[in-house]
Design a protein around this motif. Structure first.
Motif, mmCIF file in Angstrom:
data_model
loop_
_atom_site.group_PDB
_atom_site.id
_atom_site.type_symbol
_atom_site.label_atom_id
_atom_site.label_comp_id
_atom_site.label_asym_id
_atom_site.label_seq_id
_atom_site.Cartn_x
_atom_site.Cartn_y
_atom_site.Cartn_z
ATOM 1 N N PRO A 277 0.801 -1.224 0.000
ATOM 2 C CA PRO A 277 0.000 0.000 0.000
ATOM 3 C C PRO A 277 0.836 1.278 0.000
ATOM 4 N N TYR A 278 2.141 1.139 -0.107
ATOM 5 C CA TYR A 278 3.020 2.297 0.064
ATOM 6 C C TYR A 278 2.979 3.245 -1.135
ATOM 7 N N CYS A 279 2.624 2.728 -2.301
ATOM 8 C CA CYS A 279 2.731 3.505 -3.536
ATOM 9 C C CYS A 279 1.514 3.312 -4.431
ATOM 10 N N PHE A 280 1.301 4.246 -5.345
ATOM 11 C CA PHE A 280 0.326 4.070 -6.424
ATOM 12 C C PHE A 280 0.967 4.534 -7.723
ATOM 13 N N PHE A 281 0.569 3.904 -8.832
ATOM 14 C CA PHE A 281 1.101 4.285 -10.132
ATOM 15 C C PHE A 281 0.237 5.407 -10.696
ATOM 16 N N ASP A 282 0.875 6.545 -10.975
ATOM 17 C CA ASP A 282 0.192 7.747 -11.438
ATOM 18 C C ASP A 282 0.008 7.677 -12.958
ATOM 19 N N TYR A 283 -1.259 7.653 -13.403
ATOM 20 C CA TYR A 283 -1.551 7.542 -14.833
ATOM 21 C C TYR A 283 -1.120 8.782 -15.596
#
Length: 389
Positions: A277-283
């Protein structure tokens, strides 16, 4: 009910056949005049093959054209499987047989068995050639899987070497100590990753396995029923995080929530960590960024540089449900070897319009995505723009 096929019915797409049912040139199927309300590429058409089945999830076709559909439970439905047969070759399924129970998603035919992934288990039914539905009870392959309500649907895949892969989603948005609460930081390390948030590998023939008997194949995933084995690896399309603006209004606005957290596609080999849950991929930036629950501000990469990157990505909140690679010969050559992804559509884009459900095609060449994806089949929602989820 024609406008509700994503839930109530099944569509047959001709000149093609997503389910590999053979088309006979001498007796072509009669497609619906309006393609069942869908928009399709030139040269394709659609008909309603079955309707009123219940909430359909994944489906698999037998060599003789019989179709098996996993069903979710709820609203008076018991789930299980519906088996469908086209008796007269017109592309529509006249015979419907229900069996099994429990909310189900993953389904596959393997070596004379029908495997079905329920919320808490994976079962298999022995199939008899010529019979539409199994006669005996199921065998339990894996049992006592995590059943927390959020993200509990299970997808399955097989590597052709005796192993079964099961996704175990995370019962959380971003591993906050109080889920989906404004300004609550994430747990660090996230304890959910011990038993959730990844793909587990099992023996496809051993009975009564528990989660502890399996091997954690990959980790760092939020929810991922869209899994398939292809070209020596597991391919995954993940449901990314929600509510950036609601939970962190000082850092993100509604438009950023509606556009930034991509639905990523991963090529997974043993041991990889994809960062949830540490990161998300930015579209919008095509970068893996630190989540605000872990100190991110929409710009910072931080620890995210250590995690595996996606091979492709899709717009925020499209909500992938299933993925398959096309190996047939009926579609034009450019579809060969590419991936079709079923998205059930968003709920978390307000006040912007919701993103309706669709089937997207991702071209592949040389073992990796090649070029931009495109919507292959749209129009499932029946209206545009779609304001309410």
């Amino acid at each position: 009910m024609r406008r509700k096929h994503s839930v109530l019915g099944l569509l047959f797409i001709a000149a093609c056949c997503m389910t590999n049912i053979p088309l006979q040139a001498a007796t072509p199927y009669a497609c619906d005049p309006d393609n069942a309300g869908l928009t399709l590429p030139e040269g394709f058409c659609a008909l309603v093959a079955a309707d009123g089945l219940g909430t359909a999830r994944h489906a698999v076709v037998a060599p003789n054209g019989d179709l098996y559909v996993a069903l979710q439970s709820g609203k008076g439905k018991t789930g299980g499987v519906v088996a469908l047969r086209d008796n007269n070759g017109d592309g529509r399924f006249e015979t419907k047989e229900y069996f099994g129970d429990g909310s189900s998603t993953g389904i596959a035919l393997r070596n004379g068995y029908l495997y079905v992934a329920k919320v808490e288990s994976v079962e298999r039914w022995k199939m008899t050639p010529g019979q539409l539905k199994p006669a005996g009870p199921p065998e339990v392959i894996v049992e006592d899987l995590p059943t927390e309500h959020e993200h509990h649907d299970k997808g399955i895949a097989f590597d052709g070497k005796g192993s079964l892969y099961i996704n175990i989603g995370s019962p959380s948005n971003a591993c906050q100590s109080q889920d989906r609460q404004k300004g609550i930081v994430g747990q660090d390390p996230c304890p959910l990753l011990e038993t959730h948030g990844g793909i587990w590998k099992f023996d496809e023939n051993k009975l009564h396995q528990k989660e502890a008997d399996g091997e954690k194949f990959v980790t760092g995933l939020r929810q991922e029923p869209a899994i398939t084995w292809h070209d020596g690896a597991l391919y995954i399309v993940m449901n990314s995080r929600d509510q950036l603006d609601v939970l962190w209004p000082d850092k993100f606005n509604a438009e950023e929530n509606a556009t930034r957290p991509a639905e990523p596609m991963y090529r997974a080999t043993k041991g990889l960590n994809f960062g949830w849950p540490y990161c998300f991929f930015d579209y919008t930036q095509q970068k893996l960024l630190l989540n605000p629950e872990y100190g991110g501000d929409g710009k910072t990469v931080g620890r995210c540089s250590a995690f595996a990157l996606p091979v492709a990505s899709y717009p925020a909140h499209w909500a992938p449900v299933d993925v398959m690679f096309y190996s047939g010969s009926q579609f034009p050559a450019r579809y060969k070897g590419g991936a079709f992804i079923a998205f059930h559509g968003s709920w978390n884009r307000a006040p912007l319009p919701q993103a309706p459900s669709n089937v997207t095609f991702q071209p592949f060449a040389g073992g990796k995505p090649s070029g931009k994806s495109e919507i292959f089949a749209g129009g499932f929602a029946g209206k545009d723009p779609l304001v309410s989820p």
